[in-house]
Design a protein around this motif. Sequence first.
Motif, PDB file in Angstrom:
ATOM      1  N   PHE A   1      85.780 -55.831 -10.366  1.00 22.02           N
ATOM      2  CA  PHE A   1      86.448 -55.451 -11.743  1.00 22.02           C
ATOM      3  C   PHE A   1      85.935 -56.808 -12.637  1.00 22.02           C
ATOM      4  N   MET A   2      85.398 -57.909 -12.319  1.00 23.07           N
ATOM      5  CA  MET A   2      85.153 -59.216 -13.830  1.00 23.07           C
ATOM      6  C   MET A   2      84.010 -58.618 -13.716  1.00 23.07           C
ATOM      7  N   LEU A   3      82.702 -58.296 -12.852  1.00 25.91           N
ATOM      8  CA  LEU A   3      81.737 -58.800 -12.817  1.00 25.91           C
ATOM      9  C   LEU A   3      80.906 -58.870 -14.726  1.00 25.91           C
ATOM     10  N   PRO A   4      81.193 -58.215 -16.071  1.00 27.26           N
ATOM     11  CA  PRO A   4      80.509 -58.694 -16.559  1.00 27.26           C
ATOM     12  C   PRO A   4      80.809 -59.989 -17.347  1.00 27.26           C
TER      13      PRO A   4
ATOM     14  N   ILE B   1      93.934 -62.221 -15.626  1.00 25.36           N
ATOM     15  CA  ILE B   1      94.859 -62.284 -14.364  1.00 25.36           C
ATOM     16  C   ILE B   1      95.632 -61.083 -14.574  1.00 25.36           C
ATOM     17  N   CYS B   2      96.164 -60.075 -13.465  1.00 24.95           N
ATOM     18  CA  CYS B   2      96.843 -59.176 -13.900  1.00 24.95           C
ATOM     19  C   CYS B   2      98.088 -59.328 -14.803  1.00 24.95           C
TER      20      CYS B   2
ATOM     21  N   VAL C   1      96.058 -63.493 -24.863  1.00 29.14           N
ATOM     22  CA  VAL C   1      95.550 -63.077 -25.438  1.00 29.14           C
ATOM     23  C   VAL C   1      94.556 -61.314 -25.532  1.00 29.14           C
ATOM     24  N   GLY C   2      94.602 -60.912 -24.363  1.00 23.68           N
ATOM     25  CA  GLY C   2      93.790 -59.873 -24.095  1.00 23.68           C
ATOM     26  C   GLY C   2      94.061 -59.281 -22.608  1.00 23.68           C
ATOM     27  N   LYS C   3      94.159 -58.061 -22.756  1.00 24.32           N
ATOM     28  CA  LYS C   3      94.518 -56.746 -21.874  1.00 24.32           C
ATOM     29  C   LYS C   3      92.919 -56.239 -21.634  1.00 24.32           C
ATOM     30  N   GLY C   4      93.697 -55.061 -20.542  1.00 23.46           N
ATOM     31  CA  GLY C   4      92.521 -53.941 -20.117  1.00 23.46           C
ATOM     32  C   GLY C   4      92.759 -53.933 -18.767  1.00 23.46           C
ATOM     33  N   THR C   5      91.484 -52.674 -18.214  1.00 21.93           N
ATOM     34  CA  THR C   5      91.619 -51.964 -16.722  1.00 21.93           C
ATOM     35  C   THR C   5      90.115 -52.587 -16.686  1.00 21.93           C
TER      36      THR C   5
ATOM     37  N   MET D   1      94.955 -55.577 -16.264  1.00 25.01           N
ATOM     38  CA  MET D   1      94.806 -57.221 -16.387  1.00 25.01           C
ATOM     39  C   MET D   1      95.112 -57.418 -17.896  1.00 25.01           C
ATOM     40  N   GLY D   2      95.163 -58.824 -17.565  1.00 26.60           N
ATOM     41  CA  GLY D   2      96.118 -59.392 -18.708  1.00 26.60           C
ATOM     42  C   GLY D   2      95.074 -60.602 -18.885  1.00 26.60           C
TER      43      GLY D   2
END
Length: 297
Positions: free
Chosen positions: A14-17, A66-67, A84-88, A188-189
Amino acid sequence: MTDKVRLFHLPFSFMLPQKVAVEKGYFEAEGLQVELVERDRGDVDWKYIPAEESLTDDHGVDIYPICKWESIKRTWEMDDGRIVGKGTFANQPYTVYVREESDIADPSDLANVPVGVNKRTGQEYTVIRALENHMPSDAVTLEHHGMPTDRLRALRDGDVEAVSLLEPQSTLAEKLGFRPVLQFENHMGIVGADAVDGSVLEKFIRGYERAASDINEQPAAYRDAYLEMLRADADVAPDLFDDIEYEALLEDIEVPRYESPEVADREELSDHLSWMKRRQLVDESADIDAIVAPIER
Protein backbone atom coordinates in the motif's frame (compact mmCIF):
# COMPACT_ATOMS: atom_id res chain seq x y z
CA MET A 1 12.32 27.03 -1.95
CA THR A 2 13.43 23.40 -1.59
CA ASP A 3 12.89 21.62 1.71
CA LYS A 4 14.97 18.59 2.66
CA VAL A 5 13.47 15.62 4.51
CA ARG A 6 14.43 12.09 5.44
CA LEU A 7 11.46 9.85 4.61
CA PHE A 8 11.07 6.39 6.13
CA HIS A 9 9.73 3.84 3.67
CA LEU A 10 7.63 0.81 4.57
CA PRO A 11 8.06 -1.72 1.73
CA PHE A 12 4.42 -2.74 1.90
CA SER A 13 2.13 -2.96 -1.09
CA PHE A 14 0.00 0.00 0.00
CA MET A 15 3.04 2.34 0.15
CA LEU A 16 4.29 1.87 -3.43
CA PRO A 17 3.49 5.48 -4.53
CA GLN A 18 5.88 6.84 -1.93
CA LYS A 19 8.84 5.08 -3.50
CA VAL A 20 7.68 5.88 -7.03
CA ALA A 21 7.44 9.57 -6.12
CA VAL A 22 11.08 9.51 -5.00
CA GLU A 23 12.37 7.57 -8.01
CA LYS A 24 10.40 9.62 -10.54
CA GLY A 25 11.40 12.93 -8.98
CA TYR A 26 7.82 13.93 -8.16
CA PHE A 27 8.68 15.14 -4.65
CA GLU A 28 11.63 17.09 -6.01
CA ALA A 29 9.39 18.72 -8.64
CA GLU A 30 7.25 20.01 -5.77
CA GLY A 31 10.26 21.49 -3.98
CA LEU A 32 10.88 18.60 -1.61
CA GLN A 33 14.30 16.94 -1.61
CA VAL A 34 13.78 13.47 -0.16
CA GLU A 35 16.28 10.98 1.22
CA LEU A 36 14.54 7.61 1.43
CA VAL A 37 15.34 5.58 4.56
CA GLU A 38 14.81 1.84 4.06
CA ARG A 39 15.52 -1.46 5.81
CA ASP A 40 16.35 -4.71 4.04
CA ARG A 41 13.70 -7.43 4.40
CA GLY A 42 16.35 -9.96 5.37
CA ASP A 43 17.32 -7.83 8.39
CA VAL A 44 13.76 -7.59 9.75
CA ASP A 45 12.53 -10.35 12.06
CA TRP A 46 9.61 -8.53 13.72
CA LYS A 47 8.72 -5.07 12.42
CA TYR A 48 10.20 -2.51 10.05
CA ILE A 49 9.70 0.39 12.46
CA PRO A 50 11.92 -0.26 15.51
CA ALA A 51 9.75 -0.74 18.60
CA GLU A 52 12.21 0.71 21.10
CA GLU A 53 13.87 3.41 19.02
CA SER A 54 12.58 6.82 18.02
CA LEU A 55 12.60 7.37 14.27
CA THR A 56 12.71 11.15 14.59
CA ASP A 57 15.39 11.33 17.30
CA ASP A 58 17.43 8.11 17.02
CA HIS A 59 17.32 7.86 13.22
CA GLY A 60 16.87 11.47 12.12
CA VAL A 61 13.68 10.70 10.17
CA ASP A 62 11.40 13.63 9.33
CA ILE A 63 8.34 11.79 7.95
CA TYR A 64 7.18 8.23 8.45
CA PRO A 65 3.97 6.30 7.63
CA ILE A 66 2.46 4.06 10.28
CA CYS A 67 -0.91 2.61 11.31
CA LYS A 68 -3.34 5.23 12.58
CA TRP A 69 -3.63 3.72 16.07
CA GLU A 70 0.07 2.98 16.40
CA SER A 71 0.76 6.58 15.38
CA ILE A 72 -1.27 7.72 18.40
CA LYS A 73 0.54 5.39 20.78
CA ARG A 74 4.01 6.09 19.38
CA THR A 75 3.74 9.88 19.31
CA TRP A 76 2.43 9.97 22.88
CA GLU A 77 4.59 7.33 24.57
CA MET A 78 7.83 7.93 22.66
CA ASP A 79 7.42 11.59 21.68
CA ASP A 80 8.29 10.40 18.17
CA GLY A 81 6.94 13.35 16.17
CA ARG A 82 3.30 14.32 15.75
CA ILE A 83 0.60 13.08 13.40
CA VAL A 84 0.25 15.20 10.27
CA GLY A 85 -1.62 12.98 7.78
CA LYS A 86 -3.97 10.05 7.32
CA GLY A 87 -5.43 7.73 4.68
CA THR A 88 -6.21 4.19 3.59
CA PHE A 89 -3.69 4.64 0.71
CA ALA A 90 -5.00 1.71 -1.38
CA ASN A 91 -8.09 -0.43 -1.90
CA GLN A 92 -6.48 -3.29 0.00
CA PRO A 93 -8.30 -4.69 3.02
CA TYR A 94 -6.87 -6.77 5.79
CA THR A 95 -8.16 -10.36 5.63
CA VAL A 96 -8.35 -12.92 8.42
CA TYR A 97 -7.65 -16.46 7.20
CA VAL A 98 -8.24 -19.88 8.71
CA ARG A 99 -7.32 -23.37 7.54
CA GLU A 100 -9.77 -24.94 5.09
CA GLU A 101 -10.86 -27.62 7.57
CA SER A 102 -11.47 -25.11 10.38
CA ASP A 103 -14.90 -24.97 12.05
CA ILE A 104 -14.71 -21.18 11.94
CA ALA A 105 -17.24 -20.03 9.34
CA ASP A 106 -18.25 -16.56 10.49
CA PRO A 107 -16.35 -13.66 12.13
CA SER A 108 -18.31 -14.21 15.34
CA ASP A 109 -16.77 -17.70 15.52
CA LEU A 110 -13.45 -15.99 16.24
CA ALA A 111 -14.62 -15.06 19.75
CA ASN A 112 -11.99 -16.26 22.26
CA VAL A 113 -9.98 -17.73 19.36
CA PRO A 114 -6.39 -16.46 19.12
CA VAL A 115 -5.79 -14.52 15.91
CA GLY A 116 -2.17 -14.24 14.81
CA VAL A 117 -0.91 -10.70 14.24
CA ASN A 118 2.34 -8.78 14.36
CA LYS A 119 2.01 -7.01 17.70
CA ARG A 120 2.91 -3.34 18.15
CA THR A 121 2.22 -2.82 14.47
CA GLY A 122 -0.85 -1.37 12.83
CA GLN A 123 -2.67 -4.61 12.45
CA GLU A 124 -2.86 -5.26 16.20
CA TYR A 125 -5.17 -2.30 16.75
CA THR A 126 -6.91 -2.63 13.38
CA VAL A 127 -7.76 -6.27 14.09
CA ILE A 128 -9.07 -5.42 17.56
CA ARG A 129 -11.39 -2.75 16.13
CA ALA A 130 -12.63 -5.09 13.40
CA LEU A 131 -13.27 -8.05 15.70
CA GLU A 132 -15.15 -5.87 18.19
CA ASN A 133 -17.84 -5.45 15.52
CA HIS A 134 -18.59 -9.17 15.82
CA MET A 135 -18.05 -10.02 19.50
CA PRO A 136 -17.70 -8.51 22.98
CA SER A 137 -14.38 -6.70 23.43
CA ASP A 138 -13.27 -9.14 26.12
CA ALA A 139 -13.66 -12.01 23.63
CA VAL A 140 -11.02 -10.55 21.27
CA THR A 141 -7.83 -12.59 21.57
CA LEU A 142 -4.60 -11.85 19.70
CA GLU A 143 -1.29 -13.68 19.57
CA HIS A 144 2.01 -12.37 18.28
CA HIS A 145 3.21 -14.37 15.29
CA GLY A 146 5.52 -11.88 13.62
CA MET A 147 5.96 -11.04 9.96
CA PRO A 148 3.51 -12.20 7.24
CA THR A 149 5.67 -15.23 6.42
CA ASP A 150 5.80 -16.18 10.11
CA ARG A 151 2.01 -15.89 10.38
CA LEU A 152 1.50 -18.07 7.32
CA ARG A 153 3.83 -20.71 8.73
CA ALA A 154 2.05 -20.60 12.10
CA LEU A 155 -1.31 -21.13 10.39
CA ARG A 156 0.06 -23.89 8.17
CA ASP A 157 1.67 -25.69 11.11
CA GLY A 158 -1.39 -25.44 13.36
CA ASP A 159 0.24 -23.10 15.88
CA VAL A 160 -2.65 -20.63 15.61
CA GLU A 161 -6.23 -20.90 14.37
CA ALA A 162 -6.38 -17.67 12.34
CA VAL A 163 -4.08 -14.92 11.06
CA SER A 164 -4.47 -11.46 9.56
CA LEU A 165 -2.81 -10.58 6.26
CA LEU A 166 -2.63 -7.91 3.57
CA GLU A 167 -1.90 -8.28 -0.10
CA PRO A 168 0.13 -9.70 -1.71
CA GLN A 169 0.36 -12.27 1.10
CA SER A 170 -3.44 -12.66 1.00
CA THR A 171 -3.22 -14.15 -2.47
CA LEU A 172 -0.41 -16.41 -1.28
CA ALA A 173 -2.63 -17.55 1.61
CA GLU A 174 -5.38 -18.56 -0.80
CA LYS A 175 -2.90 -20.43 -2.99
CA LEU A 176 -1.86 -22.32 0.14
CA GLY A 177 -5.48 -23.36 0.65
CA PHE A 178 -6.43 -21.02 3.49
CA ARG A 179 -9.95 -19.60 3.71
CA PRO A 180 -10.95 -15.96 4.35
CA VAL A 181 -13.52 -15.25 7.08
CA LEU A 182 -13.28 -11.47 7.63
CA GLN A 183 -12.14 -8.37 5.73
CA PHE A 184 -11.70 -4.81 6.99
CA GLU A 185 -9.99 -1.59 5.95
CA ASN A 186 -6.39 -0.68 6.64
CA HIS A 187 -6.02 2.82 8.10
CA MET A 188 -2.71 4.67 8.08
CA GLY A 189 -1.26 7.78 9.62
CA ILE A 190 1.67 9.97 8.64
CA VAL A 191 3.90 11.30 11.40
CA GLY A 192 6.17 14.31 11.02
CA ALA A 193 9.05 15.69 13.04
CA ASP A 194 9.06 19.32 14.19
CA ALA A 195 10.37 20.52 10.82
CA VAL A 196 7.29 19.25 8.98
CA ASP A 197 4.91 22.17 8.65
CA GLY A 198 1.92 22.74 6.39
CA SER A 199 4.08 23.70 3.42
CA VAL A 200 6.23 20.55 3.63
CA LEU A 201 3.15 18.36 4.06
CA GLU A 202 1.46 19.92 1.00
CA LYS A 203 4.55 19.21 -1.10
CA PHE A 204 4.62 15.63 0.15
CA ILE A 205 0.93 15.07 -0.62
CA ARG A 206 1.19 16.58 -4.13
CA GLY A 207 4.21 14.44 -5.02
CA TYR A 208 2.56 11.35 -3.60
CA GLU A 209 -0.69 12.09 -5.47
CA ARG A 210 1.16 12.36 -8.76
CA ALA A 211 2.82 8.96 -8.22
CA ALA A 212 -0.51 7.38 -7.23
CA SER A 213 -2.11 8.73 -10.41
CA ASP A 214 0.72 7.31 -12.51
CA ILE A 215 0.30 3.85 -11.03
CA ASN A 216 -3.48 3.95 -11.37
CA GLU A 217 -3.22 4.92 -15.04
CA GLN A 218 -0.49 2.38 -15.90
CA PRO A 219 -0.63 -0.46 -13.34
CA ALA A 220 1.22 -2.88 -15.64
CA ALA A 221 4.22 -0.55 -15.73
CA TYR A 222 4.59 -0.84 -11.96
CA ARG A 223 3.82 -4.52 -11.58
CA ASP A 224 7.42 -5.59 -11.01
CA ALA A 225 7.92 -2.94 -8.35
CA TYR A 226 4.68 -3.98 -6.66
CA LEU A 227 5.76 -7.63 -6.52
CA GLU A 228 9.14 -6.86 -4.94
CA MET A 229 7.87 -7.54 -1.42
CA LEU A 230 6.53 -10.98 -2.33
CA ARG A 231 9.80 -11.85 -4.04
CA ALA A 232 11.64 -10.80 -0.87
CA ASP A 233 9.35 -13.11 1.11
CA ALA A 234 10.22 -15.96 -1.23
CA ASP A 235 13.89 -15.38 -0.42
CA VAL A 236 13.43 -15.50 3.36
CA ALA A 237 10.69 -18.17 3.49
CA PRO A 238 11.14 -20.43 0.44
CA ASP A 239 9.25 -23.30 2.12
CA LEU A 240 5.97 -21.37 1.76
CA PHE A 241 6.39 -21.40 -2.00
CA ASP A 242 7.48 -25.02 -2.45
CA ASP A 243 4.03 -26.46 -3.16
CA ILE A 244 2.53 -23.70 -5.29
CA GLU A 245 3.02 -22.59 -8.86
CA TYR A 246 5.04 -19.43 -8.34
CA GLU A 247 4.40 -17.88 -11.75
CA ALA A 248 0.68 -18.56 -11.44
CA LEU A 249 0.74 -16.84 -8.07
CA LEU A 250 2.34 -13.73 -9.56
CA GLU A 251 -0.15 -13.68 -12.41
CA ASP A 252 -3.09 -13.71 -9.98
CA ILE A 253 -1.88 -10.65 -8.09
CA GLU A 254 -3.29 -7.34 -9.27
CA VAL A 255 -1.79 -3.91 -8.69
CA PRO A 256 -4.39 -2.03 -6.60
CA ARG A 257 -5.73 1.47 -7.08
CA TYR A 258 -4.00 3.96 -4.84
CA GLU A 259 -5.25 7.00 -2.96
CA SER A 260 -3.41 10.04 -1.69
CA PRO A 261 -2.99 10.88 1.99
CA GLU A 262 -4.88 13.77 3.54
CA VAL A 263 -4.17 16.20 6.34
CA ALA A 264 -4.80 14.59 9.73
CA ASP A 265 -8.27 15.04 11.22
CA ARG A 266 -7.88 16.06 14.88
CA GLU A 267 -11.49 15.26 15.83
CA GLU A 268 -11.33 11.82 14.25
CA LEU A 269 -8.05 11.05 15.99
CA SER A 270 -9.48 12.27 19.29
CA ASP A 271 -12.25 9.66 18.93
CA HIS A 272 -9.66 6.96 18.24
CA LEU A 273 -7.65 8.10 21.28
CA SER A 274 -10.76 7.78 23.46
CA TRP A 275 -11.26 4.22 22.22
CA MET A 276 -7.63 3.36 22.96
CA LYS A 277 -8.02 4.73 26.48
CA ARG A 278 -11.16 2.64 27.05
CA ARG A 279 -9.25 -0.44 25.85
CA GLN A 280 -6.24 0.53 28.02
CA LEU A 281 -4.03 0.57 24.95
CA VAL A 282 -2.64 3.97 25.79
CA ASP A 283 -2.17 5.95 29.01
CA GLU A 284 -5.26 7.71 30.35
CA SER A 285 -3.32 11.00 30.45
CA ALA A 286 -2.59 10.96 26.70
CA ASP A 287 -3.30 14.42 25.29
CA ILE A 288 -4.52 14.84 21.70
CA ASP A 289 -2.76 18.23 21.43
CA ALA A 290 0.57 16.50 22.04
CA ILE A 291 -0.27 13.84 19.45
CA VAL A 292 -1.62 15.78 16.46
CA ALA A 293 0.33 18.58 14.79
CA PRO A 294 -1.54 21.91 14.47
CA ILE A 295 -1.70 21.82 10.67
CA GLU A 296 -4.89 23.14 9.10
CA ARG A 297 -6.50 21.65 5.99
